[in-house]
Design an enzyme around this catalytic site. Structure first.
Site, PDB file in Angstrom:
ATOM      1  N   ASN A  10      -9.130  18.463  14.242  1.00  0.00           N
ATOM      2  CA  ASN A  10      -8.541  18.898  15.714  1.00  0.00           C
ATOM      3  C   ASN A  10      -8.703  18.485  17.046  1.00  0.00           C
ATOM      4  O   ASN A  10     -11.045  18.862  17.067  1.00  0.00           O
ATOM      5  CB  ASN A  10      -9.196  20.671  15.630  1.00  0.00           C
ATOM      6  N   TRP A  11      -8.297  18.250  17.394  1.00  0.00           N
ATOM      7  CA  TRP A  11      -8.617  17.559  18.388  1.00  0.00           C
ATOM      8  C   TRP A  11      -8.721  18.267  20.288  1.00  0.00           C
ATOM      9  O   TRP A  11      -9.345  18.135  21.168  1.00  0.00           O
ATOM     10  CB  TRP A  11      -7.238  16.392  19.415  1.00  0.00           C
ATOM     11  N   LYS A  12      -8.208  19.662  19.608  1.00  0.00           N
ATOM     12  CA  LYS A  12      -9.157  20.422  20.654  1.00  0.00           C
ATOM     13  C   LYS A  12      -8.445  20.193  21.837  1.00  0.00           C
ATOM     14  O   LYS A  12      -7.151  19.134  22.138  1.00  0.00           O
ATOM     15  CB  LYS A  12     -10.374  21.413  21.043  1.00  0.00           C
ATOM     16  N   HIS A  99      -7.262  29.916  15.098  1.00  0.00           N
ATOM     17  CA  HIS A  99      -9.238  28.843  15.176  1.00  0.00           C
ATOM     18  C   HIS A  99      -9.898  30.124  16.116  1.00  0.00           C
ATOM     19  O   HIS A  99      -9.178  31.392  16.958  1.00  0.00           O
ATOM     20  CB  HIS A  99      -8.744  27.516  16.063  1.00  0.00           C
ATOM     21  N   GLU A 101     -11.796  30.296  18.445  1.00  0.00           N
ATOM     22  CA  GLU A 101     -11.382  29.533  20.129  1.00  0.00           C
ATOM     23  C   GLU A 101     -10.466  30.107  20.538  1.00  0.00           C
ATOM     24  O   GLU A 101     -10.719  31.356  21.450  1.00  0.00           O
ATOM     25  CB  GLU A 101     -11.251  28.393  20.333  1.00  0.00           C
ATOM     26  N   GLU A 171     -13.957  28.155   8.708  1.00  0.00           N
ATOM     27  CA  GLU A 171     -15.359  27.783   9.803  1.00  0.00           C
ATOM     28  C   GLU A 171     -15.813  28.885  10.212  1.00  0.00           C
ATOM     29  O   GLU A 171     -15.737  29.570  11.014  1.00  0.00           O
ATOM     30  CB  GLU A 171     -14.102  27.502  10.499  1.00  0.00           C
ATOM     31  N   GLY A 177     -19.000  22.865  16.301  1.00  0.00           N
ATOM     32  CA  GLY A 177     -19.595  22.386  17.616  1.00  0.00           C
ATOM     33  C   GLY A 177     -20.664  22.390  18.263  1.00  0.00           C
ATOM     34  O   GLY A 177     -21.500  22.020  19.463  1.00  0.00           O
ATOM     35  N   SER A 216     -18.825  21.271  12.399  1.00  0.00           N
ATOM     36  CA  SER A 216     -19.671  20.186  12.981  1.00  0.00           C
ATOM     37  C   SER A 216     -19.818  19.701  11.120  1.00  0.00           C
ATOM     38  O   SER A 216     -20.845  18.833  11.221  1.00  0.00           O
ATOM     39  CB  SER A 216     -21.593  21.005  12.624  1.00  0.00           C
ATOM     40  N   GLY A 237     -13.387  18.938  13.629  1.00  0.00           N
ATOM     41  CA  GLY A 237     -13.487  19.090  15.643  1.00  0.00           C
ATOM     42  C   GLY A 237     -13.908  17.282  16.327  1.00  0.00           C
ATOM     43  O   GLY A 237     -13.543  16.903  15.849  1.00  0.00           O
ATOM     44  N   GLY A 238     -14.621  18.146  16.667  1.00  0.00           N
ATOM     45  CA  GLY A 238     -16.064  16.855  17.337  1.00  0.00           C
ATOM     46  C   GLY A 238     -15.789  15.475  17.209  1.00  0.00           C
ATOM     47  O   GLY A 238     -14.925  14.767  17.610  1.00  0.00           O
TER      48      GLY A 238
HETATM   49  C1  PEP Z   1     -13.617  23.076  14.788  1.00  0.00           C
HETATM   50  O1  PEP Z   1     -12.961  23.094  15.819  1.00  0.00           O
HETATM   51  O2  PEP Z   1     -12.265  23.430  14.145  1.00  0.00           O
HETATM   52  C2  PEP Z   1     -14.425  22.303  13.941  1.00  0.00           C
HETATM   53  C3  PEP Z   1     -14.699  22.350  13.137  1.00  0.00           C
HETATM   54  O3  PEP Z   1     -15.485  22.127  15.802  1.00  0.00           O
HETATM   55  P1  PEP Z   1     -16.107  21.244  14.893  1.00  0.00           P
HETATM   56  O4  PEP Z   1     -16.291  19.467  13.976  1.00  0.00           O
HETATM   57  O5  PEP Z   1     -16.733  20.382  16.209  1.00  0.00           O
HETATM   58  O6  PEP Z   1     -17.801  21.668  14.946  1.00  0.00           O
END
Ligand code: PEP
Length: 256
Positions: A10-12, A99, A101, A171, A177, A216, A237-238
């Site tokens: 997930n590049w957001k 998600h 967010e 999640e 994040g 994370s 994500g990151g």
């Molecule tokens: C996400 O946004 O779906 C996610 C899991 O982010 P991160 O890995 O950065 O916590």
């Protein structure tokens, strides 16, 4: 019960055309088992370019294309929205729905999420349905209640049998994040709860639904997380923006 293993990026609202190109070229060098799917979900302006690069590198099938959101409406006056048909036309196969967010910043309710899942399934897209509790909800032992109240409206809307085509990403909001990851025991325990919750509606469907962990995940913690019996991969994500980290996470699916 063999389930599909999925590593989804997930590049957001990050990344650019260079990352699309670099990531695809680098993933070409990664050999994965047949039961593993890698899904890249860039921002929508980069979907076409990703489709092009994947096909240029002859990686169709090895890398799947995912969107980060979709409208619950078929078409019409919904400025800024993207329809399921538009995604289909771009060869998109997966779509992240619900998600945290989007639930948090854009006030998406579980009812709206359920409508989006239905729209995606009707269009033949695979929804990656995100659920998860906040830090306060975990601290006050409401995790199971929250997860159930996020899942039930979707079950009611589409019917449990349709979950055979759904991927669920657990999640915990406090882990997204933040660098705080759920321990592998905590993640497994929660995934087991999710599977048992689905099993109450249909045991054989529940056994087949891929349950991804997100929050994370990185190259150092992915092996332990993916080793858990009810963790069928991750939503990343990151770390999915960093080529070497993401490659390592994909490789951690070996043996699943
Ligand atoms: C996400 O946004 O779906 C996610 C899991 O982010 P991160 O890995 O950065 O916590």
């Amino acid at each position: 019960m063999a389930r599909r293993t999925i590593v989804a990026a997930n590049w957001k609202m990050n990344g650019d055309l260079t990352l699309v190109d670099t990531m695809v070229k680098n993933l070409k060098t990664v050999e994965l088992q047949d039961n593993v799917s890698v899904v890249i979900c860039p921002s929508s302006p980069y979907l076409s370019s990703l489709v092009e690069k994947v096909s240029e590198q002859a990686l169709n099938g090895a890398i799947c294309i995912g969107a980060q959101n979709v409208s619950e409406h078929e078409y019409g006056a919904y400025t800024g929205e993207i329809s399921t048909q538009m995604l289909q036309e771009l060869s998109v196969e997966f779509v992240i729905i619900g998600h945290s967010e989007r639930r948090g910043y854009y006030k998406e309710t579980s009812t709206q999420v359920a409508h989006k899942v239905k729209a995606a399934l009707n269009a033949g897209l695979t929804p990656i349905l995100c659920i998860g509790e906040s830090e306060a909800e975990r601290a006050t032992e409401q995790t199971e209640f929250v997860l159930a109240s996020q899942l039930q409206p979707v079950i009611d809307e589409v019917g449990i049998e349709k979950f055979i085509d759904v991927v669920i990403a657990y999640e915990p909001v406090w882990a997204i994040g933040t660098g705080k990851t759920a321990s592998s025991e905590m993640a497994q325990e929660t995934h087991q709860f999710i599977r048992q919750f689905l099993a109450k509606a249909n045991e054989s469907v529940a056994a087949k639904v891929p349950l991804l962990y997100g929050g994370s995940v990185n190259a150092s913690n992915c092996n332990e997380l993916f080793a858990q019996v009810d963790i069928d991969g991750g939503l990343i994500g990151g770390a999915s923006l960093q080529v070497e980290q993401f490659k390592a996470i994909c490789l951690a699916t070996k043996g699943k």
